[in-house]
Design a protein around this motif. Structure first.
Motif, PDB file in Angstrom:
ATOM      1  N   ARG A   1    -101.211  32.047   7.852  1.00 50.21           N
ATOM      2  CA  ARG A   1    -101.921  32.616   9.006  1.00 50.21           C
ATOM      3  C   ARG A   1    -102.765  31.549   9.704  1.00 50.21           C
ATOM      4  NH1 ARG A   1    -103.051  37.852   9.381  1.00 50.21           N
ATOM      5  NH2 ARG A   1    -103.057  38.078   7.119  1.00 50.21           N
ATOM      6  N   GLN A   2    -103.468  30.738   8.921  1.00 52.13           N
ATOM      7  CA  GLN A   2    -104.342  29.719   9.486  1.00 52.13           C
ATOM      8  C   GLN A   2    -103.547  28.590  10.143  1.00 52.13           C
ATOM      9  OE1 GLN A   2    -107.044  28.384   6.438  1.00 52.13           O
ATOM     10  NE2 GLN A   2    -107.988  30.410   6.179  1.00 52.13           N
ATOM     11  N   ARG A   3    -102.433  28.205   9.507  1.00 48.63           N
ATOM     12  CA  ARG A   3    -101.675  27.059  10.012  1.00 48.63           C
ATOM     13  C   ARG A   3    -100.707  27.423  11.127  1.00 48.63           C
ATOM     14  NH1 ARG A   3    -100.196  22.634   5.518  1.00 48.63           N
ATOM     15  NH2 ARG A   3     -99.010  21.989   7.343  1.00 48.63           N
ATOM     16  N   GLN A   4    -100.150  28.623  11.052  1.00 51.17           N
ATOM     17  CA  GLN A   4     -99.108  29.016  12.004  1.00 51.17           C
ATOM     18  C   GLN A   4     -99.549  30.104  12.976  1.00 51.17           C
ATOM     19  OE1 GLN A   4     -96.480  26.314  10.512  1.00 51.17           O
ATOM     20  NE2 GLN A   4     -95.956  27.706  12.165  1.00 51.17           N
ATOM     21  N   GLY A   5    -100.390  31.005  12.498  1.00 50.26           N
ATOM     22  CA  GLY A   5    -100.789  32.139  13.324  1.00 50.26           C
ATOM     23  C   GLY A   5     -99.746  33.236  13.359  1.00 50.26           C
ATOM     24  N   ARG A   6     -98.611  33.033  12.653  1.00 48.09           N
ATOM     25  CA  ARG A   6     -97.537  34.012  12.639  1.00 48.09           C
ATOM     26  C   ARG A   6     -96.604  33.722  11.461  1.00 48.09           C
ATOM     27  NH1 ARG A   6     -95.207  35.043  17.070  1.00 48.09           N
ATOM     28  NH2 ARG A   6     -93.120  35.512  16.292  1.00 48.09           N
ATOM     29  N   LEU A   7     -95.741  34.677  11.160  1.00 43.98           N
ATOM     30  CA  LEU A   7     -94.706  34.477  10.157  1.00 43.98           C
ATOM     31  C   LEU A   7     -93.445  35.159  10.673  1.00 43.98           C
ATOM     32  CD1 LEU A   7     -93.887  33.414   7.346  1.00 43.98           C
ATOM     33  CD2 LEU A   7     -94.484  35.670   6.435  1.00 43.98           C
ATOM     34  N   ASP A   8     -92.381  34.387  10.823  1.00 46.87           N
ATOM     35  CA  ASP A   8     -91.152  34.913  11.417  1.00 46.87           C
ATOM     36  C   ASP A   8     -90.141  35.401  10.394  1.00 46.87           C
ATOM     37  OD1 ASP A   8     -91.596  34.192  14.388  1.00 46.87           O
ATOM     38  OD2 ASP A   8     -92.084  32.354  13.301  1.00 46.87           O
ATOM     39  N   ALA A   9     -90.239  34.917   9.166  1.00 39.81           N
ATOM     40  CA  ALA A   9     -89.287  35.362   8.150  1.00 39.81           C
ATOM     41  C   ALA A   9     -89.888  35.245   6.762  1.00 39.81           C
ATOM     42  CB  ALA A   9     -88.003  34.546   8.219  1.00 39.81           C
ATOM     43  N   LEU A  10     -89.626  36.258   5.953  1.00 35.97           N
ATOM     44  CA  LEU A  10     -89.946  36.233   4.527  1.00 35.97           C
ATOM     45  C   LEU A  10     -88.629  36.341   3.771  1.00 35.97           C
ATOM     46  CD1 LEU A  10     -91.695  36.504   1.933  1.00 35.97           C
ATOM     47  CD2 LEU A  10     -91.711  38.980   2.365  1.00 35.97           C
ATOM     48  N   VAL A  11     -88.376  35.391   2.886  1.00 36.81           N
ATOM     49  CA  VAL A  11     -87.193  35.445   2.033  1.00 36.81           C
ATOM     50  C   VAL A  11     -87.671  35.738   0.614  1.00 36.81           C
ATOM     51  CG1 VAL A  11     -85.164  34.233   1.163  1.00 36.81           C
ATOM     52  CG2 VAL A  11     -85.973  33.806   3.505  1.00 36.81           C
ATOM     53  N   ASN A  12     -87.479  36.966   0.189  1.00 33.12           N
ATOM     54  CA  ASN A  12     -87.891  37.394  -1.150  1.00 33.12           C
ATOM     55  C   ASN A  12     -86.807  36.984  -2.142  1.00 33.12           C
ATOM     56  OD1 ASN A  12     -90.466  38.777  -1.331  1.00 33.12           O
ATOM     57  ND2 ASN A  12     -89.617  40.311   0.063  1.00 33.12           N
ATOM     58  N   ASN A  13     -86.923  35.772  -2.643  1.00 37.47           N
ATOM     59  CA  ASN A  13     -85.896  35.220  -3.518  1.00 37.47           C
ATOM     60  C   ASN A  13     -86.324  35.136  -4.981  1.00 37.47           C
ATOM     61  OD1 ASN A  13     -83.470  33.408  -4.192  1.00 37.47           O
ATOM     62  ND2 ASN A  13     -85.204  32.071  -4.656  1.00 37.47           N
ATOM     63  N   ALA A  14     -87.609  35.068  -5.260  1.00 37.91           N
ATOM     64  CA  ALA A  14     -88.079  34.876  -6.637  1.00 37.91           C
ATOM     65  C   ALA A  14     -87.541  35.970  -7.553  1.00 37.91           C
ATOM     66  CB  ALA A  14     -89.604  34.867  -6.672  1.00 37.91           C
ATOM     67  N   GLY A  15     -87.041  35.569  -8.696  1.00 37.49           N
ATOM     68  CA  GLY A  15     -86.524  36.552  -9.632  1.00 37.49           C
ATOM     69  C   GLY A  15     -85.883  35.875 -10.829  1.00 37.49           C
ATOM     70  N   PHE A  16     -85.547  36.674 -11.824  1.00 35.77           N
ATOM     71  CA  PHE A  16     -84.816  36.165 -12.979  1.00 35.77           C
ATOM     72  C   PHE A  16     -83.959  37.297 -13.533  1.00 35.77           C
ATOM     73  CE2 PHE A  16     -88.475  38.114 -14.994  1.00 35.77           C
ATOM     74  CZ  PHE A  16     -88.004  38.591 -16.217  1.00 35.77           C
ATOM     75  N   ALA A  17     -83.055  36.955 -14.430  1.00 33.18           N
ATOM     76  CA  ALA A  17     -82.129  37.945 -14.987  1.00 33.18           C
ATOM     77  C   ALA A  17     -82.365  38.081 -16.483  1.00 33.18           C
ATOM     78  CB  ALA A  17     -80.683  37.536 -14.718  1.00 33.18           C
ATOM     79  N   ALA A  18     -82.801  39.262 -16.891  1.00 32.66           N
ATOM     80  CA  ALA A  18     -82.977  39.561 -18.309  1.00 32.66           C
ATOM     81  C   ALA A  18     -81.758  40.321 -18.801  1.00 32.66           C
ATOM     82  CB  ALA A  18     -84.241  40.402 -18.528  1.00 32.66           C
ATOM     83  N   GLY A  19     -81.235  39.893 -19.939  1.00 27.22           N
ATOM     84  CA  GLY A  19     -80.055  40.539 -20.478  1.00 27.22           C
ATOM     85  C   GLY A  19     -80.276  41.090 -21.872  1.00 27.22           C
ATOM     86  N   GLY A  20     -79.281  41.780 -22.354  1.00 28.65           N
ATOM     87  CA  GLY A  20     -79.343  42.398 -23.670  1.00 28.65           C
ATOM     88  C   GLY A  20     -78.883  43.840 -23.578  1.00 28.65           C
ATOM     89  N   PHE A  21     -78.696  44.458 -24.726  1.00 30.41           N
ATOM     90  CA  PHE A  21     -78.258  45.855 -24.774  1.00 30.41           C
ATOM     91  C   PHE A  21     -79.467  46.777 -24.744  1.00 30.41           C
ATOM     92  CE2 PHE A  21     -74.904  43.256 -26.454  1.00 30.41           C
ATOM     93  CZ  PHE A  21     -73.772  43.781 -25.839  1.00 30.41           C
TER      94      PHE A  21
END
Length: 286
Positions: free
Chosen positions: A80-100
């Motif tokens: 907000r301080q540096r740009q004054g706006r945000l044009d896109a959010l890419v929600n990529n953070a994640g991981f894959a937990a496995g098991g039965f």
């Protein structure tokens, strides 16, 4: 300080895989990219690659664990301080937990949903006021074919991505009137760390476990998929399309592989799909 007038994007999980490639691609397209990193030490690789491509001044690493509300707030305020706006959010953070299902500790299920679902929701909530005020923006959610079809031994991950799919559909309808587009990227297996880590952390049943035989049959399949998975740059390209298309679609499948998998779920009887899965597990259904 005068706001930077270039388009700005925030990419979570930008230390590797889809996130890193997307951050670099957006910067090459002329965007200012705020690269969220849970582990700040991962910024070295990102900055090194951005420098090699001549775009280091357009990539800003940020300490950002999407399960930490304080870090989320600080990251958004920095933008907000540096740009004054945000044009896109890419929600990529994640991981894959496995098991039965029976053998995965409930705490592991909570960890999976804290990152893949609640972290994604918290990140989205944090940027929506800015996007609503400017009456524009794109929110891209990294989902999976696992969000549309279940696979054995991956239930925590599958369940989290099914939740992301439903969240994306609802969110898209809620914010369309504010000029905000929402898209889901339905990726299959790719040669990224998330799949390697998923296999390495797959909870191996004990010799006495009722699921031991299934594990022995399924793990080589997972190994093969990880080794022969697609080029992750295809996913970054799909993310760019979701951001840059004049009329973004709800769902993007990066390659024909994902399209074929989802068509099978849509057109083939569930009984057929079930027989194929059970055959891979060595189960003879009566």
């Amino acid at each position: 300080m005068l706001a930077d007038k270039r388009n700005a994007a925030l990419v979570t999980g930008a230390g590797s895989g889809f996130g890193l490639l997307t951050a670099l691609l957006l910067a090459e397209k002329g965007w200012m990219v705020y690269a969220g990193l849970r582990d700040s030490s991962r910024s070295e690789g990102l900055v090194k690659e951005a420098t090699a491509r001549g775009i280091a001044d357009q990539v800003v690493p940020l300490q950002l664990d999407v399960t930490d509300c304080g870090q989320i707030a600080q990251a958004v305020e920095t933008i907000r301080q540096r740009q004054g706006r945000l044009d896109a959010l890419v929600n990529n953070a994640g991981f894959a937990a496995g098991g039965f299902v029976e053998e995965v500790p409930l705490e592991r299920w909570r960890e999976q949903f804290e990152t893949n679902v609640f972290g994604l929701v918290a990140m989205t909530q944090a940027v929506l006021p800015m996007m609503r005020a400017q009456r524009s923006g794109r929110i891209v959610l990294i989902s999976s074919v696992s969000g549309r079809i279940g696979f054995p031994a991956l239930a925590p991950y599958v369940a989290s991505k099914h939740a992301v799919e439903g969240f994306g559909e609802s969110l898209r309808l809620e914010v369309a009137g504010f000029g905000i587009g929402v898209s889901l990227i339905e990726a299959g297996p790719y040669r990224t760390e998330i799949w390697r880590k998923s296999i390495d952390s797959l909870q191996e049943p004990t010799a006495e476990s009722a699921y031991r035989g299934y594990y022995v049959r399924l793990k080589p399949i997972f190994e093969h998929n990880a080794e022969t998975g697609g080029d992750p740059s295809h996913v970054a390209a799909s993310i760019w399309r979701a951001i840059s298309d004049n009329k973004p679609k709800l769902r993007y499948q990066p390659t024909s592989s994902e399209k074929k998998t989802l068509r099978a779920k849509q057109w083939l009887p569930w009984g057929f799909i079930e027989r194929m899965a059970l055959k891979a597990m060595g189960v003879k259904k009566s």
